[in-house]
Motif scaffolding. Structure first.
Motif, PDB file in Angstrom:
ATOM      1  N   ASP A 117       0.823  -1.201   0.000  1.00 53.14           N
ATOM      2  CA  ASP A 117       0.000   0.000   0.000  1.00 53.14           C
ATOM      3  C   ASP A 117       0.865   1.262   0.000  1.00 53.14           C
ATOM      4  O   ASP A 117       0.403   2.343   0.339  1.00 53.14           O
ATOM      5  CB  ASP A 117      -0.950   0.018   1.206  1.00 53.14           C
ATOM      6  N   SER A 118       2.116   1.090  -0.426  1.00 58.10           N
ATOM      7  CA  SER A 118       3.032   2.229  -0.418  1.00 58.10           C
ATOM      8  C   SER A 118       3.133   2.852  -1.805  1.00 58.10           C
ATOM      9  O   SER A 118       2.813   2.230  -2.826  1.00 58.10           O
ATOM     10  CB  SER A 118       4.432   1.790   0.030  1.00 58.10           C
ATOM     11  N   ARG A 119       3.626   4.090  -1.840  1.00 56.89           N
ATOM     12  CA  ARG A 119       3.811   4.773  -3.120  1.00 56.89           C
ATOM     13  C   ARG A 119       4.861   4.051  -3.966  1.00 56.89           C
ATOM     14  O   ARG A 119       4.744   3.993  -5.191  1.00 56.89           O
ATOM     15  CB  ARG A 119       4.210   6.227  -2.869  1.00 56.89           C
ATOM     16  N   ASP A 120       5.906   3.490  -3.321  1.00 59.32           N
ATOM     17  CA  ASP A 120       6.943   2.761  -4.071  1.00 59.32           C
ATOM     18  C   ASP A 120       6.353   1.595  -4.838  1.00 59.32           C
ATOM     19  O   ASP A 120       6.755   1.301  -5.979  1.00 59.32           O
ATOM     20  CB  ASP A 120       8.023   2.249  -3.114  1.00 59.32           C
ATOM     21  N   PHE A 121       5.394   0.901  -4.216  1.00 61.64           N
ATOM     22  CA  PHE A 121       4.776  -0.266  -4.855  1.00 61.64           C
ATOM     23  C   PHE A 121       4.108   0.141  -6.170  1.00 61.64           C
ATOM     24  O   PHE A 121       4.305  -0.484  -7.211  1.00 61.64           O
ATOM     25  CB  PHE A 121       3.754  -0.895  -3.909  1.00 61.64           C
ATOM     26  N   PHE A 122       3.338   1.211  -6.143  1.00 64.11           N
ATOM     27  CA  PHE A 122       2.619   1.634  -7.338  1.00 64.11           C
ATOM     28  C   PHE A 122       3.564   2.226  -8.371  1.00 64.11           C
ATOM     29  O   PHE A 122       3.378   2.050  -9.573  1.00 64.11           O
ATOM     30  CB  PHE A 122       1.533   2.640  -6.948  1.00 64.11           C
ATOM     31  N   SER A 123       4.594   2.898  -7.889  1.00 62.21           N
ATOM     32  CA  SER A 123       5.567   3.466  -8.816  1.00 62.21           C
ATOM     33  C   SER A 123       6.321   2.363  -9.558  1.00 62.21           C
ATOM     34  O   SER A 123       6.510   2.429 -10.774  1.00 62.21           O
ATOM     35  CB  SER A 123       6.563   4.357  -8.046  1.00 62.21           C
TER      36      SER A 123
END
Length: 541
Positions: A159-165
């Protein structure tokens, strides 16, 4: 979801080979064996674990097997292609793409004989090299089925921004690499699966189920299962499964005919009819569930797209409320299906029981208990004294009552289990991806905050379309994951309900069969072997 496994079919054939030859022509049994083994040689698809050097390929392979058999190291350990048998298939551990050139050539040669490729990269590793993605696209172009596996060695939170990036970058690399090769649907052809291979291996070695579930290995195996089951090899396996089952059923029928046992024949016919109804009920309910899941996925996609246009706090609540409504609608649909289908099953089972009671089976039971149908008191059943004694101890039972009880309990079980599936949608109750809210926050960020940076950098219509395609795919992936979780849970509940429906009559049939065992050790053993083989084949699908 179990992978299609040819090993069980071959093992079953080996177990019944000798008795089959006593009841069927030896030539037919021999031809069946040759056919099964020939198809097995073609069915055992090779699954190649491929990708960047030191991305965790061997660890992933060990996690799939549930044991640390393939060597793992932080230096180029794999210089040859090692084969590992796995659930009737072959897993191939290969050198990395950026390993020494001689190692890489070995992997390239082996690729020609592989049907499925698990292309492994590491989260946080070097994933932006064009040569890596060009290699992947070439594999897709060669007709192989490719799954991109992100080994979450860095422990990126889902659920982190790194995951989606990272996810968006992976899709962008795929699009850019596929463009020169004219593959416009690369995002559809190459699904992305995140796995913590180290956690999966540890969870399986130490029997820690929560760790296994958290690792993501189960989702990867579901994807493998769906592909292999729907492939030509999966269809071929089902055909072989059916051929063997029909041969065993024919041998069992001839066994009873040779013994003059009309009662056993009546039981065999009833068993086939019961199993046919079981298969029908399962097929109808699964088809109903699958069609409703398609509808549910569309609802979830719309839910995500609507939510990202709302303020964050309202969006999260809207997502939770919307997800609850999707589950409630699916539950109501499945309960309707049960209420519609179970009475039909009940009537069919009652008819089977009545036919059985009116058959030679029922006549023999009446004779040995002094209730001759002709009313003259004679016993002309032709049964042996030992069988007559067994029949006297055999209660015909009230099959109608048993059937009603099974259906009633099944409906009660459905009402109890289905509404509680994923009850209380929210971050406190579902911890599969750290929290349920985390999973829903993912698409929200992907569609909103994380994707914002992409739009700022857009300078052409083509780039804008590519970014929009990635955003759409991200939302669809999230919806698919959520609905597939629901589908698997409902499939488990359907299996429990069906088991409850058929439990009374199954137990009754086992009792009757045990009391009808014929004298003669070899014939009895053959019968037991055939029945055990049929049970094993039924459990395989």
């Amino acid at each position: 979801m179990a992978l299609p496994d040819f090993t069980r079919v071959l093992a079953t054939y080996d177990n019944v080979n000798a008795p089959l030859q006593r009841w069927l022509p030896a030539e037919r049994v021999s031809e069946l064996g040759k056919l099964l083994h020939s198809r097995a040689a073609r069915v055992r698809a090779q699954i190649m674990v491929y990708g960047l050097y030191n991305a965790g390929k061997s660890t992933l392979l060990n996690a799939l097997m549930g044991r640390a058999e393939a060597p793992m190291a932080d230096h180029p350990e794999t210089s040859v292609v090692a084969e590992y048998p796995w659930q009737g298939y072959v897993l191939l551990d290969t050198p990395g793409i950026d390993a020494p050139i001689t190692h890489e050539q070995v992997a390239t040669q082996q690729l020609q004989d592989s049907e499925v490729v698990l292309f492994v990269v590491a989260a946080g590793g070097t994933i932006d090299e064009a040569a890596t993605w060009e290699r992947l696209v070439k594999i897709v172009g060669s007709g192989r089925r490719v799954m991109l596996v992100v080994n979450n060695k860095a422990g990126v939170q889902h659920d982190s921004r790194d995951f989606f990036s990272i996810n968006d970058n992976l899709r962008k690399y795929l699009q850019n690499a596929a463009l020169p090769y004219g593959i416009d649907d690369i995002l559809e052809q190459v699904p992305i699966h995140w796995v913590n291979a180290k956690a999966a291996l540890r969870g399986r070695v130490e029997s820690k189920e929560p760790l296994v579930e958290f690792s993501g290995i189960l989702e990867l195996e579901h994807a493998l299962s769906d592909f292999l089951a729907s492939s030509d090899r999966g269809v071929m396996l089902k055909t072989c499964h059916k051929d063997l089952q029909e041969a065993i059923e024919l041998a069992l029928m001839r066994l009873h005919q040779a013994g003059g046992n009309e009662q056993a024949q009546a039981l065999d016919k009833a068993r086939l009819q019961i199993d046919s109804e079981r298969d029908r009920l399962q097929s109808v309910l699964r088809h109903h569930l699958d069609s409703r899941c398609v509808r549910a996925k569309s609802s979830v996609v719309a839910l995500i797209n609507d939510a990202h246009r709302q303020p964050a706090e309202q969006a999260e609540q809207a997502m939770e409320d919307g997800a609850s409504k999707v589950i409630a609608a699916l539950t109501a649909d499945m309960m309707t299906a049960l209420n519609n289908e179970l009475p039909t099953t009940q009537r069919k089972l009652e008819d089977i029981g009545q036919t059985l009671a009116d058959s030679a089976f029922g006549a023999a039971h009446a004779c040995v208990n002094g209730v001759n149908r002709e009313g003259n008191g004679s016993d002309d059943s032709g049964l042996s004294p030992a069988l007559k004694d067994a029949m006297r101890k055999m209660p015909m039972g009230d099959l109608k009552t048993m059937t009603e009880q099974g259906v009633k309990k099944a409906l009660e079980l459905g009402k109890e289990l289905l509404p509680t599936l994923f009850k209380g949608i929210g971050k406190k109750t579902m911890e599969r991806w750290a929290a349920m809210a985390g999973r829903w926050a993912g698409p929200l960020l992907q569609a909103g905050v994380a994707i914002y940076g992409i739009y700022k950098a857009i300078s052409s219509e083509k780039a804008e379309k590519a970014a929009l395609d990635r955003q759409t795919k991200a939302v669809e992936d999230a919806a698919s994951t959520f609905v597939e979780d629901l589908r698997q849970a409902y499939l488990n509940q359907i299996a429990l309900v069906i088991e409850e429906v058929f439990k009374p009559i199954d137990e009754w049939m086992v009792t009757q069969r045990a009391l009808l065992v014929q004298s003669g050790q070899e014939q009895t053993q053959d019968q037991h072997l055939f029945e055990e083989a049929l049970l094993a084949l039924r459990q395989a699908y």
